[in-house]
Motif scaffolding. Structure first.
Motif, PDB file in Angstrom:
ATOM      1  N   ARG A 193       0.703  -1.377  -0.025  1.00  0.00           N
ATOM      2  CA  ARG A 193       0.011   0.120   0.018  1.00  0.00           C
ATOM      3  C   ARG A 193       0.833   1.291  -0.040  1.00  0.00           C
ATOM      4  NH1 ARG A 193      -4.016  -2.496   4.331  1.00  0.00           N
ATOM      5  NH2 ARG A 193      -5.556  -3.241   3.037  1.00  0.00           N
ATOM      6  N   LYS A 194       1.965   1.132   0.820  1.00  0.00           N
ATOM      7  CA  LYS A 194       2.873   2.417   0.849  1.00  0.00           C
ATOM      8  C   LYS A 194       3.657   2.463  -0.506  1.00  0.00           C
ATOM      9  CE  LYS A 194       3.873   2.038   5.762  1.00  0.00           C
ATOM     10  NZ  LYS A 194       4.767   1.669   6.823  1.00  0.00           N
ATOM     11  N   ALA A 195       3.855   1.654  -1.106  1.00  0.00           N
ATOM     12  CA  ALA A 195       4.439   1.438  -2.424  1.00  0.00           C
ATOM     13  C   ALA A 195       3.473   2.083  -3.463  1.00  0.00           C
ATOM     14  CB  ALA A 195       5.127   0.354  -2.719  1.00  0.00           C
ATOM     15  N   ARG A 196       2.251   1.718  -3.328  1.00  0.00           N
ATOM     16  CA  ARG A 196       1.176   2.332  -4.328  1.00  0.00           C
ATOM     17  C   ARG A 196       1.153   3.701  -4.117  1.00  0.00           C
ATOM     18  NH1 ARG A 196      -4.621  -0.044  -3.372  1.00  0.00           N
ATOM     19  NH2 ARG A 196      -4.360   1.065  -1.748  1.00  0.00           N
ATOM     20  N   THR A 197       1.033   4.111  -2.732  1.00  0.00           N
ATOM     21  CA  THR A 197       0.800   5.387  -2.655  1.00  0.00           C
ATOM     22  C   THR A 197       1.804   6.147  -3.130  1.00  0.00           C
ATOM     23  OG1 THR A 197      -0.716   4.831  -0.595  1.00  0.00           O
ATOM     24  CG2 THR A 197       0.226   7.290  -0.679  1.00  0.00           C
TER      25      THR A 197
END
Length: 176
Positions: free
Chosen positions: A87-91
């Motif tokens: 999720r952090k990478a996607r954000t």
């Protein structure tokens, strides 16, 4: 998965109980890493999240050891960590896409020639020319930053301009 080489005790229900963390770690590390590798698709990420989950299990080993399936707890923590990373990478990628700089064309031949010419100046002249023309600093500010007299800055600017004019073929500038 059951190892068919060992006889199974009939009243043995559920995963084996481990009283110490070391034996639990040794017995469950490989299978959990394989499972997380399948979940994440990246061995390095799987190893990192599994190790972090084991660290969290160790810090509360008394409670985790009492669970019916301590390996299941570690698996769930590792999966949560992997999901959180994703999720952090996607954000971060969404942010980068949103704030990506506009495409700028390649520099013009004049700009390339100027950069090459500036690079040939002696270091002190180059610094003064760059600070004056590119950083928009005044002669006074440059003198203070370089620790020299304003007259020295003016001399370096004059010499730098003359050298650039010669290299770039602009004879008008040399008369300045």
């Amino acid at each position: 998965m059951r190892d068919w080489g060992e006889p199974r005790v009939l009243n043995d229900v559920g995963p084996p109980r481990h009283t110490d963390f070391e034996s639990f770690y040794a017995a469950s590390l490989r299978p959990l890493t394989v499972q997380l590798y399948a979940y994440t698709g990246d061995l390095g990420t799987a190893q990192e999240v599994v190790q972090e989950a084991y660290c969290r299990a160790l810090s509360r080993w008394r409670q985790v050891a009492e669970l019916d399936d301590p390996a299941g707890w570690v698996r769930r923590v590792a999966q949560n960590l992997a999901t959180s990373r994703w999720r952090k990478a996607r954000t971060a990628m969404a942010f980068v896409r949103k704030h990506r700089e506009e495409y700028s064309p390649e520099p013009s031949p004049d700009r390339v020639a100027l950069a090459k010419a500036i690079a040939t100046l002696p270091v002190k002249q180059r610094r003064v020319v760059v600070m004056f023309y590119l950083a928009d600093l005044s002669v006074r500010e440059i003198a203070r930053q370089e620790g020299v007299a304003e007259g020295t800055v003016k001399t370096r600017l004059r010499r730098g301009r003359a050298a650039l004019a010669t290299k770039l073929g602009d004879k008008e500038e040399c008369r300045d």
